[in-house]
Design a protein around this motif. Structure first.
Motif, short mmCIF file in Angstrom:
data_model
loop_
_atom_site.label_atom_id
_atom_site.label_comp_id
_atom_site.label_asym_id
_atom_site.label_seq_id
_atom_site.Cartn_x
_atom_site.Cartn_y
_atom_site.Cartn_z
N GLU A 109 6.91 -0.20 9.96
CA GLU A 109 5.99 -1.10 9.27
C GLU A 109 4.54 -0.75 9.65
OE1 GLU A 109 8.67 -5.14 9.25
OE2 GLU A 109 7.66 -4.53 11.09
N PRO A 110 3.60 -1.01 8.76
CA PRO A 110 2.21 -0.68 9.10
C PRO A 110 1.69 -1.55 10.24
CG PRO A 110 2.32 -1.94 7.06
CD PRO A 110 3.73 -1.60 7.42
N VAL A 111 1.01 -0.89 11.16
CA VAL A 111 0.32 -1.62 12.23
C VAL A 111 -0.95 -2.22 11.63
CG1 VAL A 111 -0.91 -1.39 14.41
CG2 VAL A 111 1.25 -0.18 14.06
N THR A 112 -1.14 -3.51 11.81
CA THR A 112 -2.29 -4.18 11.22
C THR A 112 -3.20 -4.74 12.31
OG1 THR A 112 -1.11 -6.29 11.04
CG2 THR A 112 -1.01 -4.80 9.14
N VAL A 168 0.85 -1.19 0.00
CA VAL A 168 0.00 0.00 0.00
C VAL A 168 0.89 1.23 0.00
CG1 VAL A 168 -1.99 -1.05 1.13
CG2 VAL A 168 -0.15 -0.11 2.52
N GLN A 169 0.45 2.27 -0.71
CA GLN A 169 1.22 3.51 -0.74
C GLN A 169 0.74 4.43 0.36
OE1 GLN A 169 1.35 5.57 -4.46
NE2 GLN A 169 3.05 6.89 -3.84
N ASP A 170 1.68 4.99 1.09
CA ASP A 170 1.38 5.83 2.23
C ASP A 170 1.34 7.29 1.82
OD1 ASP A 170 1.08 5.98 5.17
OD2 ASP A 170 2.95 7.12 5.07
N LEU A 230 4.41 0.69 1.60
CA LEU A 230 4.44 -0.16 2.78
C LEU A 230 3.94 -1.54 2.42
CD1 LEU A 230 2.78 2.39 5.25
CD2 LEU A 230 5.22 2.07 4.82
N SER A 231 4.35 -2.55 3.19
CA SER A 231 3.88 -3.91 2.92
C SER A 231 3.60 -4.64 4.23
CB SER A 231 4.93 -4.70 2.11
OG SER A 231 6.11 -4.89 2.87
#
Length: 619
Positions: free
Chosen positions: A561-564, A497-499, A505-506
């Motif tokens: 990293e993205p928090v999921t 995903v583009q931030d 980000l992945s």
């Protein structure tokens, strides 16, 4: 190996046997509503989706919950896909001073749908509008009706419940700028939908009468299940509770300054306790199990007998509910009962109702031991096998355990199958549905921590072979979020995903089946799965934070990293004849990019299976 009810669990034995899992001989399953490692599992404009039932024609019903606070119109040019991340849902507040905004939306899906199989399709009840078409600035498009589907038969006839539409009363209070009070004529009525035709299942008690004064309350009814003969079961209000009557008396009295119907609406809304938790409304009803025969666009109702005879001066609320029905018209559910006719042992227990030689429904208790605090039956198949769960202390902790009971031999005991071990464990479990092949689906806890909340997973149990499986252990690798590389090795699918900062980000795809709610004769299972998503950033005022490139910012952890977190979505699983179950080690939490704390994270794993229990079980 199976245990009858009175067999107890040894804590030492559990420790010894905890590594002995049931052999997997069940079918391999694949998730068939996947698209690019994402679940097509909710309606556009909503956050969560749940499948509630599937028929033998491969058609299902479900419900989407939670209008999204974010949509593409919030971002200039609509350049983002709102499905890329997790946005909060609109805060829904029920108040006589605010317009009513619905939060539950009914949908259907089917294998033969176009353009893609199993696509959730909005199905309107009582004039509701698809959630993505509503506009807060256009009152004509805003839904005020909450609707839920619970079952569908092979003819495609659907049953559930709905609220009334909003109506307004001219405001005569002192708040400046307020023009109306907002209310409904009822909070839940059962509904049958056949094609475009809707049949409202009116409860027998809807009107309060005292001293020549009449107040329309609306009453309460729900349609829980329907068989292929058009027989619907559920429950309905037959009288008002004593305290409820006192609250209506208040609305009729001189101390009340509101119009009577506005006051009654305020009393019917759920209230908050001191901890801010939603609790029952002040106006409650005596609830009894019901059946309705649907024919030629009409429905005729019959009350099912309560499991006891209340004392003439009793002020208690007694409840019975029909929750499942087989082709012979035998109803499964629960009822208040005095166990063994002992008036000191009032319990809410699993029950079934069957017609006697005169065609009259008779109540039958499902025998429970004294140590059981309560029990419930959710479904019954055409062989008379009833499934449900009971609650009791196991090794000092209150647990739910799945059981089945043969109603054709009522003198026998209930049976509690072993789950993951060769003896009865303390993993809480609930069975939700059984087909005519004796296959049972539901959910079960997956960890054995004694003092910590336990995540849950969907299960599949085969009564004939006595095999019990975590559904996730039966899935193909693709259905668990893996992708096969050019060298035939498997790895987690990477989602990019583009931030708003311009970075790409992945995170790893991850799919977890957390509840099986229904299984048909073909072995198709529907229920709920979790799909992993990254979380958007919002400012203190709840507004989406947009970067210079016009894209939203994602929450990041210390490693950038993205928090999921997990979102619940409708899931459809079908046997995959030529595939193998994925035997890769579970690395779903590897990489450090999954935030286990937070309301949308692991808490959903713990709470989700009870969401529909609360809705379907009036309390």
């Amino acid at each position: 190996m199976k245990l009858t009810f009175d067999k107890t669990l040894s804590l030492v034995a559990v420790g010894v046997m905890s590594v002995l899992h049931t052999a997997q001989a069940a079918s391999v399953y694949e998730i068939v509503n996947l698209e690019d490692f994402d679940l097509k599992g909710t309606l556009a404009g909503t956050r969560t989706g749940y499948a509630t039932a599937v028929n033998d024609q491969e058609q299902l019903v479900g419900v989407s919950k939670g209008k999204k606070k974010l949509n593409s119109a919030d971002v200039e040019g609509g350049v983002i896909d709102v499905e890329d991340g997790i946005a909060p849902e609109e805060k829904i507040v029920y108040s006589i001073n605010l317009p009513l905004v619905a939060n539950n939306f009914t949908f259907t899906a089917e294998e033969n749908s176009s353009p893609a199989p199993w696509t959730p399709t909005f199905d309107s009840i009582n004039g509701t509008t698809a959630p993505e078409l509503t506009d807060a600035n256009d009152a004509s498009t805003v839904n005020s009706v909450d609707a839920v589907y619970y079952d569908i038969n092979d003819a495609g006839v659907k049953v559930g419940s709905m609220t009334a539409q909003q109506r307004t009363v001219e405001y005569t209070g002192t708040t400046e700028g307020q023009e109306f009070w907002y209310l409904r004529d009822y909070e839940s009525h059962g509904v049958v939908k056949d094609g475009d035709s809707e049949i409202e299942l009116l409860p027998p008690y809807t009107t309060y009468v005292k001293d020549a004064q009449t107040v329309e309350l609306g009453g309460w009814s729900t349609a829980s299940a329907i068989n292929n003969n058009g027989l619907v079961t559920g429950y309905a209000s037959t009288a008002i509770s004593q305290f409820g009557g006192e609250r209506v008396d208040y609305c009729l009295g001189t101390s009340n300054t509101l119009p009577v119907d506005v006051c009654v609406q305020q009393e019917q809304y759920p209230t908050l306790n001191s901890r801010g938790q939603t609790v029952s409304s002040n106006i409650q009803y005596q609830i009894r199990g019901y059946v309705w025969q649907v024919e030629a666009g009409t429905a005729s109702g019959t009350e099912l007998p309560l499991g006891l005879t209340p004392a003439a001066d009793s002020s208690l609320i007694y409840t019975a509910q029909g929750l499942g029905v087989n082709s012979a018209g035998v109803v499964a559910g629960r009822s208040h009962v005095y166990r063994n006719d002992d008036t000191n042992k009032l319990r809410m227990d699993a029950a079934y109702w069957a017609k006697d030689a005169n065609g009259e429904y008779q109540y039958h208790w499902v025998p429970m031991a004294d140590e059981v605090s309560n029990s419930i039956a959710y479904d019954i198949n055409d062989s008379g096998i009833l499934v449900g769960s009971y609650k009791k202390y196991i090794d000092g902790y209150l647990r739910d355990k799945f059981f089945y009971f043969d109603t054709t031999t009522p003198d026998t005991e209930i049976v509690t199958p072993n789950d993951f071990f060769s003896i009865l464990s303390d993993r809480s479990s609930r069975a939700k549905d059984i087909n005519n092949k004796g296959q049972v689906v539901g959910f079960i806890e997956t960890t054995g921590d004694k003092d910590k909340p336990r995540p849950k997973a969907g299960f599949l149990y085969d009564k004939t072979s006595d095999e019990f499986n975590n559904i996730n252990d039966l899935l193909t690798c693709e259905s668990k979020g893996y992708v096969k590389g050019a060298d035939n090795s498997w790895s987690r699918n990477k989602v990019e995903v583009q931030d708003g900062t311009g970075k790409t980000l992945s995170y790893n795809s991850d799919i977890l089946v957390v509840e099986g709610s229904s299984i048909n004769e073909n072995g198709t299972i529907v229920g709920t799965a979790f799909i992993r998503k990254p979380q958007y950033q919002f400012d203190a005022d709840g507004n989406l934070i947009i970067g210079d490139n016009g894209l939203p910012l994602f929450e990041l952890n210390g490693n950038g990293e993205p928090v999921t977190a997990y979102l619940p979505r409708m899931v459809v699983l079908q046997p995959a004849a030529s595939a193998s179950a994925c035997d890769l080690a579970d690395d779903s939490n590897d990489g450090g990019n999954f935030e286990r704390s937070g309301a949308a994270g692991i808490a959903w794993l713990l709470l989700l299976p009870f969401v529909w229990l609360r809705r379907k079980m009036f309390s």
